[in-house]
Design an enzyme around this catalytic site. Structure first.
Site, mmCIF file in Angstrom:
data_model
loop_
_atom_site.group_PDB
_atom_site.id
_atom_site.type_symbol
_atom_site.label_atom_id
_atom_site.label_comp_id
_atom_site.label_asym_id
_atom_site.label_seq_id
_atom_site.Cartn_x
_atom_site.Cartn_y
_atom_site.Cartn_z
ATOM 1 N N ASP A 30 0.842 -1.189 0.000
ATOM 2 C CA ASP A 30 0.000 0.000 0.000
ATOM 3 C C ASP A 30 0.880 1.242 0.000
ATOM 4 O O ASP A 30 1.893 1.304 0.689
ATOM 5 C CB ASP A 30 -0.923 -0.001 1.228
ATOM 6 C CG ASP A 30 -2.062 0.999 1.090
ATOM 7 O OD1 ASP A 30 -3.218 0.571 0.929
ATOM 8 O OD2 ASP A 30 -1.792 2.219 1.134
ATOM 9 N N ILE A 31 0.480 2.244 -0.774
ATOM 10 C CA ILE A 31 1.285 3.462 -0.913
ATOM 11 C C ILE A 31 1.298 4.275 0.382
ATOM 12 O O ILE A 31 2.217 5.068 0.615
ATOM 13 C CB ILE A 31 0.742 4.311 -2.086
ATOM 14 C CG1 ILE A 31 1.800 5.232 -2.656
ATOM 15 C CG2 ILE A 31 -0.502 5.094 -1.688
ATOM 16 C CD1 ILE A 31 1.391 5.887 -3.972
ATOM 17 N N ASN A 87 -13.019 -3.047 2.044
ATOM 18 C CA ASN A 87 -13.949 -1.929 2.150
ATOM 19 C C ASN A 87 -14.859 -1.931 0.924
ATOM 20 O O ASN A 87 -14.392 -2.118 -0.200
ATOM 21 C CB ASN A 87 -13.182 -0.605 2.243
ATOM 22 C CG ASN A 87 -12.420 -0.485 3.543
ATOM 23 O OD1 ASN A 87 -12.916 -0.855 4.600
ATOM 24 N ND2 ASN A 87 -11.197 0.024 3.484
ATOM 25 N N VAL A 96 -10.773 3.316 -3.862
ATOM 26 C CA VAL A 96 -10.350 2.834 -5.185
ATOM 27 C C VAL A 96 -11.369 1.801 -5.669
ATOM 28 O O VAL A 96 -11.540 0.747 -5.041
ATOM 29 C CB VAL A 96 -8.940 2.212 -5.137
ATOM 30 C CG1 VAL A 96 -8.550 1.671 -6.510
ATOM 31 C CG2 VAL A 96 -7.915 3.237 -4.659
ATOM 32 N N HIS A 100 -10.281 -4.859 -3.808
ATOM 33 C CA HIS A 100 -8.981 -5.097 -3.176
ATOM 34 C C HIS A 100 -9.170 -5.497 -1.727
ATOM 35 O O HIS A 100 -10.081 -5.025 -1.054
ATOM 36 C CB HIS A 100 -8.085 -3.849 -3.266
ATOM 37 C CG HIS A 100 -8.713 -2.592 -2.759
ATOM 38 N ND1 HIS A 100 -9.617 -1.866 -3.493
ATOM 39 C CD2 HIS A 100 -8.578 -1.938 -1.572
ATOM 40 C CE1 HIS A 100 -10.003 -0.810 -2.792
ATOM 41 N NE2 HIS A 100 -9.393 -0.834 -1.620
ATOM 42 N N MET A 101 -8.280 -6.347 -1.283
ATOM 43 C CA MET A 101 -8.284 -6.822 0.095
ATOM 44 C C MET A 101 -7.034 -6.298 0.781
ATOM 45 O O MET A 101 -5.919 -6.502 0.286
ATOM 46 C CB MET A 101 -8.291 -8.354 0.091
ATOM 47 C CG MET A 101 -8.218 -8.992 1.446
ATOM 48 S SD MET A 101 -8.164 -10.780 1.255
ATOM 49 C CE MET A 101 -9.836 -11.074 0.730
ATOM 50 N N HIS A 102 -7.219 -5.592 1.882
ATOM 51 C CA HIS A 102 -6.077 -5.126 2.667
ATOM 52 C C HIS A 102 -5.568 -6.282 3.530
ATOM 53 O O HIS A 102 -6.359 -6.983 4.163
ATOM 54 C CB HIS A 102 -6.486 -3.984 3.607
ATOM 55 C CG HIS A 102 -6.964 -2.747 2.920
ATOM 56 N ND1 HIS A 102 -6.187 -1.622 2.795
ATOM 57 C CD2 HIS A 102 -8.144 -2.434 2.332
ATOM 58 C CE1 HIS A 102 -6.867 -0.670 2.166
ATOM 59 N NE2 HIS A 102 -8.062 -1.142 1.876
HETATM 60 P P1 5GP Z 1 -9.729 1.676 0.215
HETATM 61 O O1 5GP Z 1 -9.890 2.864 1.109
HETATM 62 O O2 5GP Z 1 -10.339 1.896 -1.156
HETATM 63 O O3 5GP Z 1 -10.163 0.383 0.846
HETATM 64 O O4 5GP Z 1 -8.172 1.502 0.020
HETATM 65 C C1 5GP Z 1 -7.451 2.001 -1.058
HETATM 66 C C2 5GP Z 1 -5.992 1.874 -0.682
HETATM 67 O O5 5GP Z 1 -5.231 2.063 -1.862
HETATM 68 C C3 5GP Z 1 -5.521 2.920 0.323
HETATM 69 O O6 5GP Z 1 -5.005 2.253 1.478
HETATM 70 C C4 5GP Z 1 -4.441 3.696 -0.432
HETATM 71 O O7 5GP Z 1 -3.359 4.058 0.386
HETATM 72 C C5 5GP Z 1 -4.043 2.739 -1.530
HETATM 73 N N1 5GP Z 1 -3.611 3.366 -2.774
HETATM 74 C C6 5GP Z 1 -4.220 4.384 -3.434
HETATM 75 N N2 5GP Z 1 -3.545 4.671 -4.566
HETATM 76 C C7 5GP Z 1 -2.492 3.819 -4.614
HETATM 77 C C8 5GP Z 1 -1.431 3.636 -5.562
HETATM 78 O O8 5GP Z 1 -1.322 4.316 -6.591
HETATM 79 N N3 5GP Z 1 -0.517 2.670 -5.289
HETATM 80 C C9 5GP Z 1 -0.608 1.883 -4.164
HETATM 81 N N4 5GP Z 1 0.345 0.961 -3.989
HETATM 82 N N5 5GP Z 1 -1.600 2.033 -3.258
HETATM 83 C C10 5GP Z 1 -2.527 2.983 -3.485
#
Ligand code: 5GP
Ligand code: ZN
Length: 114
Positions: A30-31, A87, A96, A100-102
């Site tokens: 994660d970024i 989420n 996003v 995706h699974m964290h």
């Molecule tokens: P969400 O809130 O949609 O469940 O999580 C999206 C995740 O994607 C966030 O934790 C965010 O930091 C990560 N993320 C967003 N853009 C990028 C990216 O360009 N590269 C990577 N590696 N992670 C990203």
């Protein structure tokens, strides 16, 4: 899918630390990590959210969990424990729109989920 960040990651069009990859799923760092271990496991084919899953997509979800299990072992958090989070939609703060699974671990996580 055009303009989807994670489709671009899967296509190798964005700089990314790939942690796991096979034919169907990919995992990358994660970024903006929220824990010492914070990876995202995604299907290579675009799916928006859990809400978009149909009967033909169920295998890929199982595959994502299996990839997360393997990655947790590789990253050394199998014994200490980890959290898998998907989420879904606005109230869950999904930012996003590519499924995706964290995978979170490497420190004790807050006991509350929401
Ligand atoms: P969400 O809130 O949609 O469940 O999580 C999206 C995740 O994607 C966030 O934790 C965010 O930091 C990560 N993320 C967003 N853009 C990028 C990216 O360009 N590269 C990577 N590696 N992670 C990203
Ligand atoms: Zn996508």
């Amino acid at each position: 899918m055009q303009d989807c960040i994670f489709c671009k990651v899967v296509a190798g069009e964005l700089p990314t630390k790939t942690l796991y990859e096979d034919d169907d799923v990919m995992a990358f760092a994660d970024i903006s990590p929220q824990a010492p271990v914070h990876a995202l496991v995604v299907p290579k084919n675009h799916l928006g959210t859990v809400e978009d899953l149909g009967p033909d997509d169920l295998a890929v979800v199982a595959h994502m969990i299996h990839a997360a299990q393997r990655l947790a072992r590789k990253l050394g958090v199998s014994a200490s424990g980890y959290r898998l989070v998907i989420n879904t939609g606005a109230d869950a703060t999904q930012t996003v729109p590519h499924l995706h699974m964290h995978l979170l671990g490497g420190r004790p996580l807050e006991p509350k989920l929401g």
